[in-house]
Write a protein that holds these residues in place. Sequence first.
Motif, PDB file in Angstrom:
ATOM      1  N   UNK A  96       0.828  -1.211   0.000  1.00 19.81           N
ATOM      2  CA  UNK A  96       0.000   0.000   0.000  1.00 19.81           C
ATOM      3  C   UNK A  96       0.860   1.258   0.000  1.00 19.81           C
ATOM      4  N   UNK A  97       1.958   1.216   0.735  1.00 18.36           N
ATOM      5  CA  UNK A  97       2.844   2.375   0.767  1.00 18.36           C
ATOM      6  C   UNK A  97       3.438   2.642  -0.617  1.00 18.36           C
ATOM      7  N   UNK A  98       3.784   1.575  -1.344  1.00 18.25           N
ATOM      8  CA  UNK A  98       4.340   1.732  -2.691  1.00 18.25           C
ATOM      9  C   UNK A  98       3.299   2.302  -3.651  1.00 18.25           C
ATOM     10  N   UNK A  99       2.064   1.815  -3.552  1.00 17.38           N
ATOM     11  CA  UNK A  99       1.006   2.347  -4.412  1.00 17.38           C
ATOM     12  C   UNK A  99       0.764   3.820  -4.111  1.00 17.38           C
ATOM     13  N   UNK A 100       0.744   4.167  -2.831  1.00 14.96           N
ATOM     14  CA  UNK A 100       0.558   5.572  -2.439  1.00 14.96           C
ATOM     15  C   UNK A 100       1.659   6.450  -3.023  1.00 14.96           C
ATOM     16  N   UNK A 101       2.895   5.997  -2.908  1.00 15.72           N
ATOM     17  CA  UNK A 101       4.027   6.787  -3.378  1.00 15.72           C
ATOM     18  C   UNK A 101       3.983   6.971  -4.895  1.00 15.72           C
ATOM     19  N   UNK A 102       3.659   5.903  -5.613  1.00 15.69           N
ATOM     20  CA  UNK A 102       3.571   6.018  -7.066  1.00 15.69           C
ATOM     21  C   UNK A 102       2.506   7.023  -7.480  1.00 15.69           C
ATOM     22  N   UNK A 103       1.357   6.965  -6.831  1.00 13.27           N
ATOM     23  CA  UNK A 103       0.294   7.915  -7.165  1.00 13.27           C
ATOM     24  C   UNK A 103       0.706   9.343  -6.835  1.00 13.27           C
ATOM     25  N   UNK A 104       1.409   9.528  -5.735  1.00 16.45           N
ATOM     26  CA  UNK A 104       1.906  10.860  -5.385  1.00 16.45           C
ATOM     27  C   UNK A 104       2.884  11.379  -6.437  1.00 16.45           C
ATOM     28  N   UNK A 105       3.630  10.459  -7.053  1.00 14.34           N
ATOM     29  CA  UNK A 105       4.601  10.833  -8.078  1.00 14.34           C
ATOM     30  C   UNK A 105       3.959  10.967  -9.461  1.00 14.34           C
ATOM     31  N   UNK A 106       2.643  10.752  -9.541  1.00 14.76           N
ATOM     32  CA  UNK A 106       1.941  10.948 -10.802  1.00 14.76           C
ATOM     33  C   UNK A 106       1.800   9.726 -11.688  1.00 14.76           C
ATOM     34  N   UNK A 208      14.193  -6.460  -4.041  1.00 13.09           N
ATOM     35  CA  UNK A 208      14.048  -7.255  -2.829  1.00 13.09           C
ATOM     36  C   UNK A 208      12.974  -6.688  -1.912  1.00 13.09           C
ATOM     37  N   UNK A 209      12.636  -5.411  -2.070  1.00  9.91           N
ATOM     38  CA  UNK A 209      11.534  -4.768  -1.353  1.00  9.91           C
ATOM     39  C   UNK A 209      10.950  -3.714  -2.282  1.00  9.91           C
ATOM     40  N   UNK A 210       9.815  -3.163  -1.892  1.00 11.56           N
ATOM     41  CA  UNK A 210       9.211  -2.063  -2.640  1.00 11.56           C
ATOM     42  C   UNK A 210       9.731  -0.695  -2.180  1.00 11.56           C
ATOM     43  N   UNK A 211      10.702  -0.676  -1.279  1.00  8.81           N
ATOM     44  CA  UNK A 211      11.133   0.583  -0.673  1.00  8.81           C
ATOM     45  C   UNK A 211      11.588   1.618  -1.696  1.00  8.81           C
ATOM     46  N   UNK A 212      12.310   1.183  -2.739  1.00  6.55           N
ATOM     47  CA  UNK A 212      12.823   2.124  -3.730  1.00  6.55           C
ATOM     48  C   UNK A 212      12.152   1.950  -5.096  1.00  6.55           C
ATOM     49  N   UNK A 213      10.889   1.537  -5.066  1.00  4.65           N
ATOM     50  CA  UNK A 213      10.199   1.249  -6.321  1.00  4.65           C
ATOM     51  C   UNK A 213      10.118   2.465  -7.236  1.00  4.65           C
ATOM     52  N   UNK A 214       9.773   3.629  -6.694  1.00  2.00           N
ATOM     53  CA  UNK A 214       9.618   4.800  -7.566  1.00  2.00           C
ATOM     54  C   UNK A 214      10.932   5.149  -8.257  1.00  2.00           C
ATOM     55  N   UNK A 215      12.054   5.074  -7.528  1.00  2.00           N
ATOM     56  CA  UNK A 215      13.344   5.382  -8.135  1.00  2.00           C
ATOM     57  C   UNK A 215      13.681   4.385  -9.239  1.00  2.00           C
ATOM     58  N   UNK A 216      13.394   3.115  -9.007  1.00  2.00           N
ATOM     59  CA  UNK A 216      13.674   2.090 -10.011  1.00  2.00           C
ATOM     60  C   UNK A 216      12.821   2.305 -11.265  1.00  2.00           C
ATOM     61  N   UNK A 217      11.539   2.593 -11.080  1.00  4.87           N
ATOM     62  CA  UNK A 217      10.672   2.804 -12.243  1.00  4.87           C
ATOM     63  C   UNK A 217      11.070   4.048 -13.000  1.00  4.87           C
ATOM     64  N   UNK A 218      11.488   5.093 -12.292  1.00  3.86           N
ATOM     65  CA  UNK A 218      11.996   6.284 -12.968  1.00  3.86           C
ATOM     66  C   UNK A 218      13.198   5.933 -13.845  1.00  3.86           C
ATOM     67  N   UNK A 219      14.105   5.127 -13.291  1.00  2.00           N
ATOM     68  CA  UNK A 219      15.303   4.761 -14.038  1.00  2.00           C
ATOM     69  C   UNK A 219      14.962   3.895 -15.256  1.00  2.00           C
ATOM     70  N   UNK A 220      14.038   2.948 -15.085  1.00  4.06           N
ATOM     71  CA  UNK A 220      13.665   2.059 -16.175  1.00  4.06           C
ATOM     72  C   UNK A 220      13.022   2.826 -17.327  1.00  4.06           C
ATOM     73  N   UNK A 221      12.235   3.846 -16.996  1.00  2.00           N
ATOM     74  CA  UNK A 221      11.565   4.627 -18.046  1.00  2.00           C
ATOM     75  C   UNK A 221      12.386   5.817 -18.500  1.00  2.00           C
ATOM     76  N   UNK A 222      13.607   5.949 -17.971  1.00  4.38           N
ATOM     77  CA  UNK A 222      14.477   7.027 -18.416  1.00  4.38           C
ATOM     78  C   UNK A 222      14.092   8.388 -17.925  1.00  4.38           C
TER      79      UNK A 222
END
Length: 224
Positions: A96-106, A208-222
């Motif tokens: 839930x925290x990861x979903x919240x963070x992603x939505x906050x990041x747009x 290994x965790x969702x802790x840095x998911x937003x940073x990883x997705x940012x990097x994957x999408x450039x």
Amino acid sequence: MTRLRLAVFDVDGTLVDSQHNIVSAMTSAWGNLNLGIPRPDQVRRIIGLSLVEACSVLLPWAPPSVHRAVAESYKEAFRAMRLLPDSMEPLFPGVKEALDMLEEEGWLLGLATGKSRRGVESLLDAHDLHGRFITIQTADDNPSKPDPTMLKRAAADCGLDFSDIVMIGDTAYDMAMASAARTGAVGVSWGYHSLDELNKAGAQVVLDTFDNLTEVLDAVTGER
């Protein structure tokens, strides 16, 4: 103008720990049809596939009619299981925290799962997740993973290019689907396939965790 991007999540093994219920329902289905008892590790291997396809992998010697019969028996067992008080499929830590963070990041959020539409609705009810996902692709409406149709339809739903989409999942089926659709592919290590399998199937990163998911997705999408 803000760039719209879509994070598409697998469900079983990625967002929820459902292996106990899936193994139990498949064991009941086999018993109902006098097929013996499946090994739990065999059943975990097919989590993520659509149900009839999963049955065909588990029972390669059987004709399609048996695969369909097992699938129907599995559905009945699962429906009965949902009525039990201890049948909850728990969210993995940090979901839930990861979903919240992603939505906050747009980010837009989506699901692509081998579950049925009914199974997804039950999950959304249980964890108060209704309204979080702008596109939901299920086994009822699409070919089984790793066919890329789920991600193609998700892209069409959101009006996005594949370069703006990342698939997050725990199996080689998820990573192969993403590779076929030419979207980003991010694996998670806590599910039902190994790190080696995820990497071989096309994972760009395995979390290994969702802790840095937003940073990883940012990097994957450039984005960064």
